[in-house]
Motif scaffolding. Sequence first.
Motif, PDB file in Angstrom:
ATOM      1  N   ASN A   1       0.818  -1.217   0.000  1.00  0.00           N
ATOM      2  CA  ASN A   1       0.000   0.000   0.000  1.00  0.00           C
ATOM      3  C   ASN A   1       0.856   1.272   0.000  1.00  0.00           C
ATOM      4  O   ASN A   1       0.454   2.295  -0.557  1.00  0.00           O
TER       5      ASN A   1
ATOM      6  N   HIS B   1       1.638   1.761  -3.544  1.00  0.00           N
ATOM      7  CA  HIS B   1       0.500   1.609  -4.463  1.00  0.00           C
ATOM      8  C   HIS B   1       0.113   2.988  -5.033  1.00  0.00           C
ATOM      9  O   HIS B   1       0.002   3.959  -4.282  1.00  0.00           O
TER      10      HIS B   1
ATOM     11  N   LYS C   1      -2.696   3.931  -5.948  1.00  0.00           N
ATOM     12  CA  LYS C   1      -4.000   4.343  -5.390  1.00  0.00           C
ATOM     13  C   LYS C   1      -4.046   4.020  -3.898  1.00  0.00           C
ATOM     14  O   LYS C   1      -5.060   3.498  -3.392  1.00  0.00           O
TER      15      LYS C   1
ATOM     16  N   ILE D   1      -4.285   4.065   0.140  1.00  0.00           N
ATOM     17  CA  ILE D   1      -5.213   4.724   1.070  1.00  0.00           C
ATOM     18  C   ILE D   1      -4.560   4.747   2.452  1.00  0.00           C
ATOM     19  O   ILE D   1      -3.680   3.920   2.730  1.00  0.00           O
TER      20      ILE D   1
END
Lengths: 159, 172
Positions: free
Chosen positions: B30, B33, B35, B37
Amino acid sequence: MKPFLSWKGHRWVSLVLRIYLGGVFVLASLHKIAHPGAFALDVATYNILPLALINLMALCLPWVEIISGGLMVAGYKSRAASWLISGMMAMFMVALLIALANGLDMSCGCFASSSMSEEDAISHLTILRDATWLLMSIYILIFDRQPIGLETIIYGKRG
Amino acid sequence: MKQAYSTIKKSLVEASVLACGASVIALAVNIFHPKSIPFIATDAYETMVPCPVQEGHVTPIAASASELVEKGVFLVDAREESEFHKWHPKGALLLTYDFLDPIPPENIREMAKRIAAKRATKVLVYGDGANPDTGELLGIDISAAGINNVFYIKGGADALKAVWPKQDGRLK
């Protein structure tokens, strides 16, 4: 009971179930991994988890799905993968039951985000589908004692 | 038995390790990543789930219908209180329809008591006659609350006023 448990055909039945179930979980995880924000919104829509846990769940769950699904297909640590998949299926069913009890008219969010799968609305059929997958997973857990796959190749087990 | 227990224990430990490993990978991925969050959400998600649809059934009825003067009819006015005081048929109950708030259950119970006391067999609801008609919407809510045989008057209070019976009980 013992002859049934030791029936060699379980390995082959389990192999088919493992490839199917593992494939389903790998496929289900791909969109969620690619679009964590969309999946987080799906998780939030169920209105079950506290806000602090929504993103953590949305981030971790797809990776548990892809790893357990991949191991299931490969036949490596398939029992551990079966435990994980059984646990996830039980969790999904509880979430669906709560959502249905609350009268939520929403997408399941199982394979894609709500906005992309309007036809994948939750219903009692979704629970029935999940229950079938849970039974498959339990079957693998109980009967696939010497799985055909990587584990057999690495450790040289014979059925 | 002991071996089975040991096997279950071992596979459960492996499952826990796998879940932890997968979670660590997930959190690490993540970070990079495109995108990504935040690990912990701070702002509440705006989930747009439609409210459960009221499943009440209400039948439209013309204001000129002779049922209006039948015995056993219970009239409900869905309009604003000020409109109700300007004109309303005798015996009509004011139950203003609110587009935002559902009807309080105690109001429904009170209405059910009055219907029972009057031995009414039909509930006729009338509203502002607009589109959407508050009479129709209130009728759906009343029906969904468990009251049977609910009708709404097409055209609302104005249509009803135009045909309301004179003293002799006949329609105009």
